[in-house]
Write a protein that holds these residues in place. Sequence first.
Motif, PDB file in Angstrom:
ATOM      1  N   GLY A  35       0.834  -1.200   0.000  1.00 14.09           N
ATOM      2  CA  GLY A  35       0.000   0.000   0.000  1.00 14.09           C
ATOM      3  C   GLY A  35       0.862   1.240   0.000  1.00 14.09           C
ATOM      4  N   CYS A  36       1.945   1.179   0.756  1.00 12.26           N
ATOM      5  CA  CYS A  36       2.890   2.284   0.822  1.00 12.26           C
ATOM      6  C   CYS A  36       3.478   2.564  -0.558  1.00 12.26           C
ATOM      7  CB  CYS A  36       3.961   1.888   1.833  1.00 12.26           C
ATOM      8  SG  CYS A  36       5.391   2.900   1.828  1.00 12.26           S
ATOM      9  N   LEU A  37       3.843   1.488  -1.273  1.00  8.77           N
ATOM     10  CA  LEU A  37       4.373   1.659  -2.628  1.00  8.77           C
ATOM     11  C   LEU A  37       3.335   2.305  -3.543  1.00  8.77           C
ATOM     12  CD1 LEU A  37       6.470   1.061  -4.840  1.00  8.77           C
ATOM     13  CD2 LEU A  37       5.487  -1.208  -5.056  1.00  8.77           C
ATOM     14  N   LYS A  38       2.105   1.819  -3.440  1.00  8.89           N
ATOM     15  CA  LYS A  38       1.039   2.390  -4.275  1.00  8.89           C
ATOM     16  C   LYS A  38       0.861   3.874  -3.973  1.00  8.89           C
ATOM     17  CE  LYS A  38      -1.866  -1.625  -5.119  1.00  8.89           C
ATOM     18  NZ  LYS A  38      -3.107  -2.278  -4.689  1.00  8.89           N
ATOM     19  N   ALA A  39       0.901   4.215  -2.678  1.00  3.23           N
ATOM     20  CA  ALA A  39       0.745   5.613  -2.289  1.00  3.23           C
ATOM     21  C   ALA A  39       1.816   6.466  -2.943  1.00  3.23           C
ATOM     22  CB  ALA A  39       0.827   5.730  -0.775  1.00  3.23           C
ATOM     23  N   LEU A  40       3.049   5.991  -2.901  1.00  2.00           N
ATOM     24  CA  LEU A  40       4.152   6.779  -3.449  1.00  2.00           C
ATOM     25  C   LEU A  40       4.034   6.932  -4.956  1.00  2.00           C
ATOM     26  CD1 LEU A  40       6.963   5.243  -1.268  1.00  2.00           C
ATOM     27  CD2 LEU A  40       6.239   7.622  -1.251  1.00  2.00           C
ATOM     28  N   LEU A  41       3.454   5.932  -5.625  1.00  2.43           N
ATOM     29  CA  LEU A  41       3.326   6.004  -7.084  1.00  2.43           C
ATOM     30  C   LEU A  41       2.141   6.864  -7.503  1.00  2.43           C
ATOM     31  CD1 LEU A  41       4.015   2.306  -8.156  1.00  2.43           C
ATOM     32  CD2 LEU A  41       5.534   4.249  -8.438  1.00  2.43           C
ATOM     33  N   HIS A  42       1.053   6.796  -6.750  1.00  2.45           N
ATOM     34  CA  HIS A  42      -0.188   7.350  -7.281  1.00  2.45           C
ATOM     35  C   HIS A  42      -0.829   8.462  -6.463  1.00  2.45           C
ATOM     36  CE1 HIS A  42       0.025   4.164 -10.151  1.00  2.45           C
ATOM     37  NE2 HIS A  42      -0.048   3.233  -9.234  1.00  2.45           N
ATOM     38  N   ASP A  43      -0.332   8.717  -5.274  1.00  6.20           N
ATOM     39  CA  ASP A  43      -0.953   9.769  -4.483  1.00  6.20           C
ATOM     40  C   ASP A  43      -0.826  11.114  -5.203  1.00  6.20           C
ATOM     41  OD1 ASP A  43      -1.981   8.297  -2.486  1.00  6.20           O
ATOM     42  OD2 ASP A  43      -0.519   8.852  -0.957  1.00  6.20           O
ATOM     43  N   PRO A  44      -1.755  12.038  -4.934  1.00  2.73           N
ATOM     44  CA  PRO A  44      -1.677  13.360  -5.584  1.00  2.73           C
ATOM     45  C   PRO A  44      -0.355  14.054  -5.281  1.00  2.73           C
ATOM     46  CG  PRO A  44      -3.788  13.060  -4.525  1.00  2.73           C
ATOM     47  CD  PRO A  44      -2.964  11.896  -4.140  1.00  2.73           C
ATOM     48  N   PHE A  45      -0.029  15.010  -6.147  1.00  2.00           N
ATOM     49  CA  PHE A  45       1.255  15.701  -6.082  1.00  2.00           C
ATOM     50  C   PHE A  45       1.546  16.261  -4.692  1.00  2.00           C
ATOM     51  CE2 PHE A  45       3.811  19.583  -6.751  1.00  2.00           C
ATOM     52  CZ  PHE A  45       4.918  19.011  -7.329  1.00  2.00           C
ATOM     53  N   GLU A  46       0.535  16.860  -4.069  1.00  2.00           N
ATOM     54  CA  GLU A  46       0.767  17.573  -2.814  1.00  2.00           C
ATOM     55  C   GLU A  46       0.742  16.659  -1.593  1.00  2.00           C
ATOM     56  OE1 GLU A  46      -1.510  18.332  -5.039  1.00  2.00           O
ATOM     57  OE2 GLU A  46      -1.001  20.308  -5.842  1.00  2.00           O
ATOM     58  N   SER A  47       0.427  15.378  -1.772  1.00  2.00           N
ATOM     59  CA  SER A  47       0.229  14.502  -0.619  1.00  2.00           C
ATOM     60  C   SER A  47       1.446  14.408   0.291  1.00  2.00           C
ATOM     61  CB  SER A  47      -0.134  13.099  -1.086  1.00  2.00           C
ATOM     62  OG  SER A  47      -1.454  13.062  -1.535  1.00  2.00           O
ATOM     63  N   HIS A  48       2.631  14.294  -0.327  1.00  3.21           N
ATOM     64  CA  HIS A  48       3.815  14.042   0.486  1.00  3.21           C
ATOM     65  C   HIS A  48       4.835  15.148   0.301  1.00  3.21           C
ATOM     66  CE1 HIS A  48       2.171  10.066   1.159  1.00  3.21           C
ATOM     67  NE2 HIS A  48       1.985   9.984  -0.150  1.00  3.21           N
ATOM     68  N   GLY A  49       5.178  15.816   1.408  1.00  2.00           N
ATOM     69  CA  GLY A  49       6.161  16.891   1.347  1.00  2.00           C
ATOM     70  C   GLY A  49       7.574  16.327   1.331  1.00  2.00           C
ATOM     71  N   PRO A  50       8.531  17.157   0.887  1.00  2.00           N
ATOM     72  CA  PRO A  50       9.923  16.695   0.787  1.00  2.00           C
ATOM     73  C   PRO A  50      10.474  16.200   2.118  1.00  2.00           C
ATOM     74  CG  PRO A  50       9.651  18.821  -0.292  1.00  2.00           C
ATOM     75  CD  PRO A  50       8.372  18.542   0.415  1.00  2.00           C
ATOM     76  N   VAL A  51      10.118  16.871   3.227  1.00  2.00           N
ATOM     77  CA  VAL A  51      10.672  16.466   4.521  1.00  2.00           C
ATOM     78  C   VAL A  51      10.216  15.057   4.874  1.00  2.00           C
ATOM     79  CG1 VAL A  51      10.837  17.030   6.960  1.00  2.00           C
ATOM     80  CG2 VAL A  51      10.698  18.860   5.253  1.00  2.00           C
ATOM     81  N   SER A  52       8.912  14.803   4.731  1.00  4.10           N
ATOM     82  CA  SER A  52       8.395  13.469   5.003  1.00  4.10           C
ATOM     83  C   SER A  52       9.117  12.435   4.147  1.00  4.10           C
ATOM     84  CB  SER A  52       6.907  13.386   4.656  1.00  4.10           C
ATOM     85  OG  SER A  52       6.213  14.452   5.189  1.00  4.10           O
ATOM     86  N   LEU A  53       9.295  12.775   2.874  1.00  9.84           N
ATOM     87  CA  LEU A  53       9.891  11.800   1.955  1.00  9.84           C
ATOM     88  C   LEU A  53      11.333  11.493   2.337  1.00  9.84           C
ATOM     89  CD1 LEU A  53       8.420  12.866  -1.505  1.00  9.84           C
ATOM     90  CD2 LEU A  53       7.916  10.811  -0.204  1.00  9.84           C
ATOM     91  N   VAL A  54      12.095  12.536   2.649  1.00 10.11           N
ATOM     92  CA  VAL A  54      13.490  12.314   3.029  1.00 10.11           C
ATOM     93  C   VAL A  54      13.547  11.411   4.256  1.00 10.11           C
ATOM     94  CG1 VAL A  54      15.563  13.407   3.944  1.00 10.11           C
ATOM     95  CG2 VAL A  54      14.365  14.440   2.008  1.00 10.11           C
ATOM     96  N   ALA A  55      12.721  11.754   5.262  1.00  9.95           N
ATOM     97  CA  ALA A  55      12.709  10.940   6.476  1.00  9.95           C
ATOM     98  C   ALA A  55      12.309   9.506   6.154  1.00  9.95           C
ATOM     99  CB  ALA A  55      11.736  11.543   7.486  1.00  9.95           C
ATOM    100  N   PHE A  56      11.294   9.367   5.303  1.00 12.78           N
ATOM    101  CA  PHE A  56      10.824   8.039   4.949  1.00 12.78           C
ATOM    102  C   PHE A  56      11.925   7.219   4.280  1.00 12.78           C
ATOM    103  CE2 PHE A  56       9.072   5.029   1.951  1.00 12.78           C
ATOM    104  CZ  PHE A  56       8.188   4.322   2.740  1.00 12.78           C
TER     105      PHE A  56
END
Lengths: 861, 861
Positions: free
Chosen positions: B517-538
């Motif tokens: 589900g996490c992979l799907k979120a990263l591929l298909h979630d809307p542009f604004e869903s994940h900010g750079p800080v969250s992504l770096v931490a992730f």
Amino acid sequence: MPGGSSIDKDLGLKMTVHLDGMASASTADTNTTESTDTVSVPHPVNVTGKDTRHRNHGNRVKFHVTPVSEEEHELNNRVPSRPTPELKFELDDEGDTLSNHNSITALLSSKFRDIQKRLKQYGIESPRFRKRLVSKWESLNYDVCENVLYIKEQEKYKSKKWVTLRWLSKWLVMFSIGIMTALLAATIHFVVEKLAHLKFDLIKHYFDDCAKNNCLYQPALMWMGINLVITVAGAALVTFLQPMAAGSGIPYIKSYLNGVKIPGLLTFRAFVAKTLGVVMSILGGLACGKEGPMAHSGSIIAAGLGRGRINFCNGKSISFYSAFRNDHEIRDFMAGGAASGVSSAFGAPIGGTLFSLEEAASFWNQDLTWRVFFSSMVACFATNFLISAINGDPTKLTDPGLVRFNAFKFDLKFDLIEIPVFIFMAVIGGLSGALFVVMNYKLTVFRKRYLNKNWIKIIEAGLVAMVSAAVAFGLMVGINDCTDKAPFDSHAVTAAVYCTDKKHNSLSTLFLTTPEGCLKALLHDPFESHGPVSLVAFVLIFFLLGVWTYGLSVSSGVFIPSLAIGAAWGRLVGIGVAHLMPENPNLGVNSSLIKQLDVGKFALIGAACQLGGILRTTISLTVIIVECTDDISFGLPIMIVLMISKWVGDFITTGLYDMNVEVMGIPTLPFECPPLCDDLRASDVMSHPLATFKTKEKVENIYRMLKEETFCGFPVIEDDPMAPGKGKLKGLILRNQLLVLLKKKIFCPEGQVPPRNITIKDFRDFYPVYLKVSEIDLSDEEKSYVMDLKPYYNPSPYTVEQKFSLPRVFNLFRGLGLRHLIVTDEKNMPMGMVTRKDLAKFRVGSKRGLVKIEQLKIEDK
Amino acid sequence: MPGGSSIDKDLGLKMTVHLDGMASASTADTNTTESTDTVSVPHPVNVTGKDTRHRNHGNRVKFHVTPVSEEEHELNNRVPSRPTPELKFELDDEGDTLSNHNSITALLSSKFRDIQKRLKQYGIESPRFRKRLVSKWESLNYDVCENVLYIKEQEKYKSKKWVTLRWLSKWLVMFSIGIMTALLAATIHFVVEKLAHLKFDLIKHYFDDCAKNNCLYQPALMWMGINLVITVAGAALVTFLQPMAAGSGIPYIKSYLNGVKIPGLLTFRAFVAKTLGVVMSILGGLACGKEGPMAHSGSIIAAGLGRGRINFCNGKSISFYSAFRNDHEIRDFMAGGAASGVSSAFGAPIGGTLFSLEEAASFWNQDLTWRVFFSSMVACFATNFLISAINGDPTKLTDPGLVRFNAFKFDLKFDLIEIPVFIFMAVIGGLSGALFVVMNYKLTVFRKRYLNKNWIKIIEAGLVAMVSAAVAFGLMVGINDCTDKAPFDSHAVTAAVYCTDKKHNSLSTLFLTTPEGCLKALLHDPFESHGPVSLVAFVLIFFLLGVWTYGLSVSSGVFIPSLAIGAAWGRLVGIGVAHLMPENPNLGVNSSLIKQLDVGKFALIGAACQLGGILRTTISLTVIIVECTDDISFGLPIMIVLMISKWVGDFITTGLYDMNVEVMGIPTLPFECPPLCDDLRASDVMSHPLATFKTKEKVENIYRMLKEETFCGFPVIEDDPMAPGKGKLKGLILRNQLLVLLKKKIFCPEGQVPPRNITIKDFRDFYPVYLKVSEIDLSDEEKSYVMDLKPYYNPSPYTVEQKFSLPRVFNLFRGLGLRHLIVTDEKNMPMGMVTRKDLAKFRVGSKRGLVKIEQLKIEDK
């Protein structure tokens, strides 16, 4: 012998052994069992009828030679210089003309044989062109000859620099293959599309004018005339320049990858004839495609780049490098070339890679696979770039291949309840595909018999082109199916003919275009574009034209016509289904669009079924179609129909390509040994007696042997003064090597130090067209000299003992890609040689519930 | 010897030959050249330091035995009963720990070695786990033993009925494999999705409640508690039931397909541990996927169906049929099983087929390929059907696999100018993938050393699960990135935590879901869903968790975490590119959608890069990703980045799976012989002296030999009363066969007729877990009896002469899938045996610009 129970074995072979004069010792020895410890006295053998040799399975047939006296040795020593006794095996199942490689379906197909036989009664009484082997086809030398020269050269590559350089250059060559194949593909595409549009525009113009003025004979004659002129030119090009360029070339490419040398296949002449020829064939209005020939063209490019030399027609050549000039490297490059060709034709890089590798399966390794995949990918990408550039926007990259099915407006969805319909279509595809093969086979046989003169071939091609135009004209005028639906894309020139109200003749969108455009029309045109009558007429006509066209002496592919035939009847099925299904009121205005998608879907399935039925898809073809469709969730039904149509077709005949290979008598090896050959031993299948050389051999002997024998490899035996001609095996030397050695005069009077002024490069310079014996000129004095073969022969050829079973011999041969396998006795003395043809002649058959092995006759031709 | 120039050869090996007491004749003979015609007198050999044997390349090393006197024979006859002299080859390149199979990249990578060495300085000083071979791994018997029993059984299959039945049953088994694999996949999918949703719903509930009430420790503890309990249960299951079920199983499956026997891999216990274990691992919140284990589960299903027997834990078993009980057939079925597993996991039938066939490449044949493809297709189709049924509409067929990337709303388009960005990403993927492998390698070594107790393994798994939950909790609370964009699909449970205004914590959509589900979120979630800080931490957290998780004693796959890591940083790159590119005013309202598509595209490329960097994609993995993407025109950039990330990664380390195989010391054979081994001869690599039997051997001798020696195959030699123990080779008998013969007491007093009450079925009943010597009980009287081996040994084993070069021996071995290759002298007497480990120990290396061959030590363990 307490262990072995003696079992009588009827091999089921009618065996006729013709041995003129005195038989060789080794032939007679085959009948010797372990219990007799001496060589049976040689005597003339003439066995006819059933061979009922007693064979002891516990101990196997043994060949025991107790220390032999000098007299016996002298007796046996005459053998090598004698001609091979002609061993003729006749088939005991004469009526069985159409069979196939696949052993299991052969077994299941006996019921269908009756249909074939009945079909045959209406055919022309033909000679046995199927299930034959012709002796002229030689194997490639995939095995590396590890003689002193090779080892010396390898020394060079010890340094990192050399290894890196060699590695890089292999990748570079693969890259160039991909780029050049793509350039070629894009050029052909551009030229064909432009010129075809010009031609059809001209015809349409006259059509539309003359329909009003009652002068329709004008466009008809013009059409036929244009077709005739262009096709005759194309046919003449192929026939006179290089007849190997005829057809799609795929059967030859597959045979080459399987390990058979095909002379003339990879020459510059073939390239010219193939590429110009295919442009002319399509412009000449023949029912053929330009996709199959791309695989051949790509292979020629690869071979040329690998050899680093271009041979011109006038006998001159330019040489750049020679490091890759051996069968092993060239074949590896050719795999990349064939893959690139397929990849740029269909935009199917994975399919292209598999296409190359499934035939050359024994030699699959990951490094080569990556290189082939790379060149395939480069070709696909470059084709995409170039065609996008031709279309105006080079960075859009939406056309990865010459032909694609991917223009469906929405995702193709299928429902589980449609699967039975698809299966039904697959059965139709298999049956009609088999019919295509049978008809084309009859025609091929007829052509071989009666139409074998060059000028007749050219006339036939012209005739087909004219008939194609005449029939298309007749249908368009005769059916006069009018539609106002604009055709999909701008693939076709629409002619009104008798239609009014801005309507146009619906068949014109199928005939006033290239066969690819026709395929696109059938897949994507609106639902109402093509009526059932037009479609039925189109299927019949295109089927017959397809049968007639394939095998003409022109450069042409059979992919596109097969797909177009299938797409047409698939569309018919789609129209039928649409009429049977109740209209869904919820769809409203979208109904027409959904219908279009539905007929497109059925057309696609029909195309796959027909292709599967005609060509008997392998894994690679399946992948190619799936990649072409560009929709993997729709890949599943495509795979199912391809498998079913293959199975149905296989019950009746082999596929079209396999039929071609069999008619040519090319000894391709199947993937596995035919079943139930466990009884046969290496000594049963080997060719013997052998022609052998001593390690130091008189030049005269070598020269005479090369002149008198057709063997391509000669075992080298120990020079035992006590037992001349019966020594232990030392190695194997090839005809090609001996010819080069003779030409370079690497010999000296006996007792002197032999000259060594020859390197591995000297051998490579002659690759691939080695010398003929007639080109060697030797004085009488030179003939008395001695040649030292030690530095040149392969010191460790693969050998098996005579008691090895056929399946094991087969695995060895296939697994290692051998050309010669020496059979030795227990004392390591060569007894015979197994070559490709000795193995390829075994085919499985069945009679009265028992599975049998048949042996084909090897024909000289 | 006028032909051969004598070349001194430094083999570059530090060679230590320990021969205690008297050396065998055959060892000493290796130094004998052709010029000496007698056997050199045996004497104790103890060579240390550089071996500078003079080797004559013109004539090769020869082994000439002139007619031997009886005394000499007696002398040599002691050899077989002596233990193998311990031959130890030490590596001369000690610092070189991380290398790879691929010879060429090894050569190019010397510069990158420095990086490795520096990396190593910061690591734990570890024993040499890489580049090792462990003697416990045996080969499979792919070769058919054509003894009398086999030939007798083949007689049965002469009838059409039997051939058809056997053929049909093979297809039927393949069909069942596909169906059962799909059932398993769908069940696991269903169970995991349902339970995971329950778990995350519960946690979300507490999260949302406690954010207001300041009791966030509650969900944190609950999360950690749930993870701990489930993971510990899963780890205990794997550790105690069958440790072979740990990890993804793919390295083992690949090794098995390569021809190595992996005990316990295909048992019922492994199946239970694998399937239940993977469910628990995912529910336990580990960073792992359920896709890799599907290949293993599919293989176990295939092996079970092929054997027609289920072994239960209590030692009982149910047997249905035994016709396919040999390594050859089981391996063929297993290829189908592995393909089905991959196919149902990824919805990639072509990729699955290639996955199975690329390792088993030497045995590729079209018939098997079709069967594998068929089972793969059935699995994909059935999975599609079942998952569609679970989702409510069984006939829609839109979910061909467990994980798919195909939910992009529009066709993925790419522009040529994006290619450099993709290439840059591929380089990052390769580097970070190599870092992943290096870190995991260090961890593996550490685990092998210190965490090798069962209870420690279980505790470690529990710890990882707790830390995973704790870190996820920390990030969610700490970063508190709020968004109001609804997540794609309903893959995740969204928790608000501190967010207000109907916004939710953006990291909750990544952590409160399964890794898929996490992979799907990263591929298909809307542009604004994940900010750079969250992504770096992730990225950082998931990378470290991924490294830590892989290699735990739990059933877990590494595909999904690799893809998720890559997708996350790919998304970051996508956001960066979107910020750099000028806004296109023409897009208007669509701009957001296009941005979403763009980050999705970069996320996909990132995922491919990371996977390529970690696993070093083969052709099959490339095809799997392309099929998963369901978009072939986007396949090209995916292929490019996969190749580049592989190349970059290969400069530094091997891939993760290869690292695993090397750490285990499994002797897989590469596709080609390492370069520059032309100097080595069969006699240099063979194991010797041999243990041989006579055709009629005393039971006592057989029993003692089986007890004292670890050999698995014994050459059978002619019973020559004149020269005992030195006869000609008659065949090869396996340890397994001898054990069954002893168990069934197939012997009799000398002179009597030996009993024959044994069939090939008796041997099969013991497959695959054959007897141990300790299970054989013989009386003293029985030990004096004689066993007649004639009906049982393989009468035509593959042999080579001692002078065969290593590349040729290698090709033979690899091409035919051999287990034993007997090396004979010129008189056909066995001299030694080449086994898989004798070949696998050669690895290429380079030093000071020269390419070198290293020999690995074979460890007993």
